[in-house]
Structure formats: C-alpha cells, structure tokens
Design an enzyme around this catalytic site. Structure first.
Site, PDB file in Angstrom:
ATOM      1  N   ARG A  46       0.851  -1.198   0.000  1.00 27.78           N
ATOM      2  CA  ARG A  46       0.000   0.000   0.000  1.00 27.78           C
ATOM      3  C   ARG A  46       0.885   1.246   0.000  1.00 27.78           C
ATOM      4  O   ARG A  46       0.600   2.237  -0.660  1.00 27.78           O
ATOM      5  CB  ARG A  46      -0.962   0.004   1.195  1.00 27.78           C
ATOM      6  CG  ARG A  46      -1.680   1.331   1.362  1.00 27.78           C
ATOM      7  CD  ARG A  46      -2.916   1.298   2.270  1.00 27.78           C
ATOM      8  NE  ARG A  46      -2.807   0.409   3.399  1.00 27.78           N
ATOM      9  CZ  ARG A  46      -2.044   0.628   4.482  1.00 27.78           C
ATOM     10  NH1 ARG A  46      -1.330   1.731   4.581  1.00 27.78           N
ATOM     11  NH2 ARG A  46      -2.006  -0.267   5.449  1.00 27.78           N
ATOM     12  N   TYR A  98     -16.918  16.461 -14.946  1.00 28.84           N
ATOM     13  CA  TYR A  98     -17.416  15.076 -14.919  1.00 28.84           C
ATOM     14  C   TYR A  98     -18.428  14.939 -13.763  1.00 28.84           C
ATOM     15  O   TYR A  98     -18.165  15.422 -12.645  1.00 28.84           O
ATOM     16  CB  TYR A  98     -16.238  14.116 -14.742  1.00 28.84           C
ATOM     17  CG  TYR A  98     -16.667  12.712 -14.434  1.00 28.84           C
ATOM     18  CD1 TYR A  98     -17.566  12.036 -15.256  1.00 28.84           C
ATOM     19  CD2 TYR A  98     -16.213  12.050 -13.300  1.00 28.84           C
ATOM     20  CE1 TYR A  98     -17.986  10.756 -14.961  1.00 28.84           C
ATOM     21  CE2 TYR A  98     -16.613  10.765 -13.001  1.00 28.84           C
ATOM     22  CZ  TYR A  98     -17.516  10.122 -13.835  1.00 28.84           C
ATOM     23  OH  TYR A  98     -17.936   8.862 -13.529  1.00 28.84           O
ATOM     24  N   ASP A 170      -7.835  19.012 -14.067  1.00 30.54           N
ATOM     25  CA  ASP A 170      -8.161  17.668 -14.534  1.00 30.54           C
ATOM     26  C   ASP A 170      -7.773  17.611 -16.011  1.00 30.54           C
ATOM     27  O   ASP A 170      -8.416  18.244 -16.856  1.00 30.54           O
ATOM     28  CB  ASP A 170      -9.653  17.388 -14.329  1.00 30.54           C
ATOM     29  CG  ASP A 170     -10.005  15.939 -14.632  1.00 30.54           C
ATOM     30  OD1 ASP A 170      -9.353  15.339 -15.510  1.00 30.54           O
ATOM     31  OD2 ASP A 170     -10.936  15.407 -14.005  1.00 30.54           O
ATOM     32  N   LYS A 195      -8.824   6.434 -19.031  1.00 31.57           N
ATOM     33  CA  LYS A 195      -9.204   6.981 -20.322  1.00 31.57           C
ATOM     34  C   LYS A 195      -8.036   6.864 -21.317  1.00 31.57           C
ATOM     35  O   LYS A 195      -7.584   5.773 -21.598  1.00 31.57           O
ATOM     36  CB  LYS A 195      -9.701   8.412 -20.122  1.00 31.57           C
ATOM     37  CG  LYS A 195     -10.776   8.524 -19.017  1.00 31.57           C
ATOM     38  CD  LYS A 195     -12.004   7.731 -19.356  1.00 31.57           C
ATOM     39  CE  LYS A 195     -13.136   7.702 -18.362  1.00 31.57           C
ATOM     40  NZ  LYS A 195     -12.950   7.754 -16.966  1.00 31.57           N
TER      41      LYS A 195
HETATM   42  O1  P1T Z   1     -13.789   6.839 -13.624  1.00 27.92           O
HETATM   43  P1  P1T Z   1     -12.554   7.270 -12.901  1.00 27.92           P
HETATM   44  O2  P1T Z   1     -11.293   6.618 -13.356  1.00 27.92           O
HETATM   45  O3  P1T Z   1     -12.733   7.264 -11.410  1.00 27.92           O
HETATM   46  O4  P1T Z   1     -12.307   8.814 -13.327  1.00 27.92           O
HETATM   47  C1  P1T Z   1     -13.207   9.840 -13.014  1.00 27.92           C
HETATM   48  C2  P1T Z   1     -13.094  10.953 -14.011  1.00 27.92           C
HETATM   49  C3  P1T Z   1     -12.362  12.083 -13.681  1.00 27.92           C
HETATM   50  N1  P1T Z   1     -12.227  13.119 -14.525  1.00 27.92           N
HETATM   51  C4  P1T Z   1     -12.806  13.101 -15.748  1.00 27.92           C
HETATM   52  C5  P1T Z   1     -12.644  14.274 -16.651  1.00 27.92           C
HETATM   53  C6  P1T Z   1     -13.543  11.989 -16.153  1.00 27.92           C
HETATM   54  O5  P1T Z   1     -14.103  12.000 -17.373  1.00 27.92           O
HETATM   55  C7  P1T Z   1     -13.709  10.885 -15.270  1.00 27.92           C
HETATM   56  C8  P1T Z   1     -14.503   9.686 -15.636  1.00 27.92           C
HETATM   57  N2  P1T Z   1     -15.381   9.881 -16.703  1.00 27.92           N
HETATM   58  C9  P1T Z   1     -16.231   8.952 -17.223  1.00 27.92           C
HETATM   59  C10 P1T Z   1     -16.343   7.701 -16.778  1.00 27.92           C
HETATM   60  C11 P1T Z   1     -17.040   9.428 -18.372  1.00 27.92           C
HETATM   61  O6  P1T Z   1     -17.604   8.601 -19.123  1.00 27.92           O
HETATM   62  O7  P1T Z   1     -17.098  10.650 -18.563  1.00 27.92           O
END
Ligand code: P1T
Length: 381
Positions: A46, A98, A170, A195
């Site tokens: 961890r 998001y 972000d 992503k």
């Molecule tokens: O899903 P996760 O890995 O926890 O990430 C969150 C997140 C954070 N910032 C942005 C700009 C994002 O688009 C996302 C996650 N977005 C999607 C799952 C979506 O379909 O827009």
C-alpha cells in the site's frame, strides 16, 4: 527527450535481475527485511510498490514534473486532493465537470464542511470575484466533460496564485501529449488513467502529478493513509497503454476533427461542440494552450429527444457506453449516464441539455466512422 520517447522510456529500466524489457508485475503485498527497518526500499505494497513506482515516475515525466502518484481510479486521485483541506475551506470549480467529480464534491465532501461553488471560468475577473477568504483550491477541467469548454490555465492560475490558492487541473480529456497544465502555472494535475493514458478500456485508474515537493509529500501521506492504490496489474496495463499514447492521440485528434467538420456541415445537426472548429468559442485559446484538440466531440441533433434516442440505438461502430479515451469509438448520453448525478436544474443551467450526445472518437478508419454516423442519421429520421 521528446514526448513520444519519454512515454516509452521515462522512469523505465530493464529489470536488473533478468533483463526483462517490460516492467515486471510484482504480485506481492510485502517484502522481506534483513533486520527491522533494513530493506530494499519496499515494506508494504500500500505504501510503495515497484510496478507502481515505475508508473509514477513515467506519469511525472509525461507532465514534465518531479512527482507522480498512482491511484485505484480517477475519483480516488481526486479524493486524495480533497484530503488536503479542512472543514470550512472553500473550493471554486469550473462548472462543467465530470458528473462523478460533482458528486464527490456535493454528496461526499460537503457533508464534512467543505464548501463548493462554480464559475464558467471564461473570464479571469469573474474567477477573481468568486474567490473567497476561505478558498483553498481552484479546480479546473479543460477541455470540460461533456461540453468541451476551454478555460485559460495560465490566466486562471495567475488569479488564484495572487490569493495563495492552489490550482488543480483535470487533464483527462487532453492528456499530457496535448496539454501540460503545470508548465502553464497549475499546481496539481489529476488524471483518470482509465481513459486515454490506459487507452484500451481494460483498466480503471487515476493519477496525480505535482512539481512541489511539500505538496507531493502531503499527497503521498494521504495515498498511504487512505489507501486507494492501484494493483500491480493495473499499473502494468496503464504503463503499456502509455507507450502508444503519442500515436493514438494523433489519430484521435485527426479522426475527431474530421467527424466534427462532417457534423458541422450536416443539415440535421443543430450544434457541434469541438474545440478544433474555428466556430468554437475556445478555439483560439485551445490553439495556444494545447498541441491539438483531442478526441471528444459533443453534438445536438435537430428533432429533439426522440431523434436523439433513435440515433443512439442506430450506430453500429460507435457503442453506447460510459467512459472514453479507448481505441474504440463510444457514444454516451450525459443526461442519463455520466452526468446523471448532477441535478436536472443544475445541468440545464450549465448547458448540458437532455438531447446532448457525447462521442469518444476512436482510432478506427475515419471513413468507417463517418459512414456509421451517416447511416444512423438516416435510420433515425
Ligand atoms: O472513472 P474514474 O477513473 O474514477 O475517473 C473519473 C473521471 C475524472 N475526470 C474526468 C474528466 C472523467 O471524465 C472521469 C470519468 N469519466 C467517465 C467515466 C465518463 O464517461 O465521462
């Protein structure tokens, strides 16, 4: 080293014991110590993990900074930033975010006494006026999800820093291939590595990148104290994805530009949101602060909700799914999917209409993608 070389090599050495070119996936939770406290730099997975350490070094190099931290998801990374704050602190954020970020703010942290408010971010003076005496973070998403708004990282960072406010960007939609926020003045970069960095829709992960050692040490403390760390195989998959990031992003940008231009001239399309179109209000700014316009395109069709629903059922290559940034093209309906956790009146205020459709343009042949959209437009008439 230039970007594409760094993506493949930065922070990565062949395995010293075997010469393996690929970073080993160390499936271990603990490490043998010679004597109490005498070890090879790893005590417990961890706290620190060798596969994760390679990913963290690589991520930092992509953003052009010293320090990277990897997390179990993008939201876990975001949550760790909010751990820096105290009850009574205020976060000012750009309003198009998001939906899960909005939910983390309003449904999780607001009940512990953090305060959140939102601005468009288009005008630095508007942001200056919205900063309060208790503002600790300015949270920016650019390009934004799902409206593809562009805000000026350099100008907003200057405004925030006048008041000692830290700037979080972000960078999920842009990736460091297209935009490096810390070079533009930001303090912390957050990614959903799920992503484009992962790039193949096969892993969920997150990351933070920082330049300042003191901020890094606090974030590292919370990474371990809270414990939302990624597993070794997840780290390997993100590392492997990053190796082709430069190539993939070039194709995402090229395909998205072609699709946006095709949609923009189509008589049945009411609106296309893509920063690469000269008609986009953020086009000139995006040209200055980004090295390309990205792979995300949003649109509104003429014909209202029924038409939009028929269209979303009619595509063959574009699959209806949450997430983005993979090699395959996806389509999403923000109002009922990714942004459903934002109250309808707030969505309406921001401009996320119920008829908005978001495309994550993949790296398939652009002609096939355009033909798919064309046949779905015809089938949904
Ligand atoms: O899903 P996760 O890995 O926890 O990430 C969150 C997140 C954070 N910032 C942005 C700009 C994002 O688009 C996302 C996650 N977005 C999607 C799952 C979506 O379909 O827009």
């Amino acid at each position: 080293m230039r970007f594409a070389t760094r993506a493949i090599h930065a922070g990565i050495e062949p395995d010293p014991t075997t010469g393996a070119i690929m970073t080993p996936v160390y499936l271990t939770s603990t490490y043998v110590q010679e004597a109490p406290g005498k070890h090879k730099g790893y005590e417990y997975s961890r706290s620190d993990h060798p596969t994760r350490a390679v990913l963290e070094r690589n991520l930092a190099a992509l953003e052009g900074v010293e320090y990277g931290l990897a997390f179990a998801s993008g939201l876990a990374a975001e949550n760790t930033i909010l751990n820096l704050l105290q009850a009574g602190d205020h976060v000012l954020a750009t309003q198009d975010l998001y939906g899960g970020t909005y939910r983390l703010f309003q449904r999780v942290w607001a009940k512990f006494g953090l305060e959140f408010s939102f601005v468009s971010g288009e005008d630095p003076d508007e942001v200056r006026r919205a900063l309060k005496s208790n503002t600790k973070l300015l949270w920016i998403e650019t390009p934004s999800n799902p409206l593809l708004n562009i805000v000026g990282i350099r100008a907003l960072s200057e405004v925030a820093h006048e008041r000692g406010v830290l700037v979080v960007v972000d960078n999920t939609f842009a990736t460091p291939y297209l935009q490096r926020p810390i070079e533009l003045g930001a303090d912390i970069v957050v990614h959903s590595t799920t992503k484009y960095l992962g790039g193949h829709s096969d892993v969920v992960g997150g990351a933070l990148c920082v330049k300042d050692r003191a901020i890094y040490e606090q974030l590292k403390f919370y990474q371990n104290a809270v414990g939302a760390v990624p597993g070794p195989l997840d780290c390997f998959l993100v590392l492997r994805g990053i190796k082709t990031l430069a190539l993939r992003m070039r194709q995402h940008c090229e395909n998205a530009q072609r699709i946006a231009e095709y949609l923009a001239q189509h008589p049945e399309v009411e609106r296309v949101l893509y920063p690469g179109l000269p008609t986009h209000p953020g086009h000139a700014l995006a040209k200055r602060q980004m090295d390309g316009f990205g792979g995300m395109v949003s649109l509104v069709l003429k014909g209202g909700m029924e038409r939009a629903l028929r269209f979303m059922r009619a595509t063959r290559i574009f699959k209806l799914a949450e997430s983005l940034g993979g090699v395959e093209s996806l389509m999403c309906h923000p109002a009922t999917m990714t942004h459903a956790s934002i109250p309808p009146e707030e969505r309406a205020r921001i401009g996320i209409s119920d008829t908005l459709i978001r495309l994550s343009v993949g790296i398939e042949d652009a002609e096939d993608l355009i033909e798919d959209i064309e046949q779905a437009l015809q089938a949904s008439r």
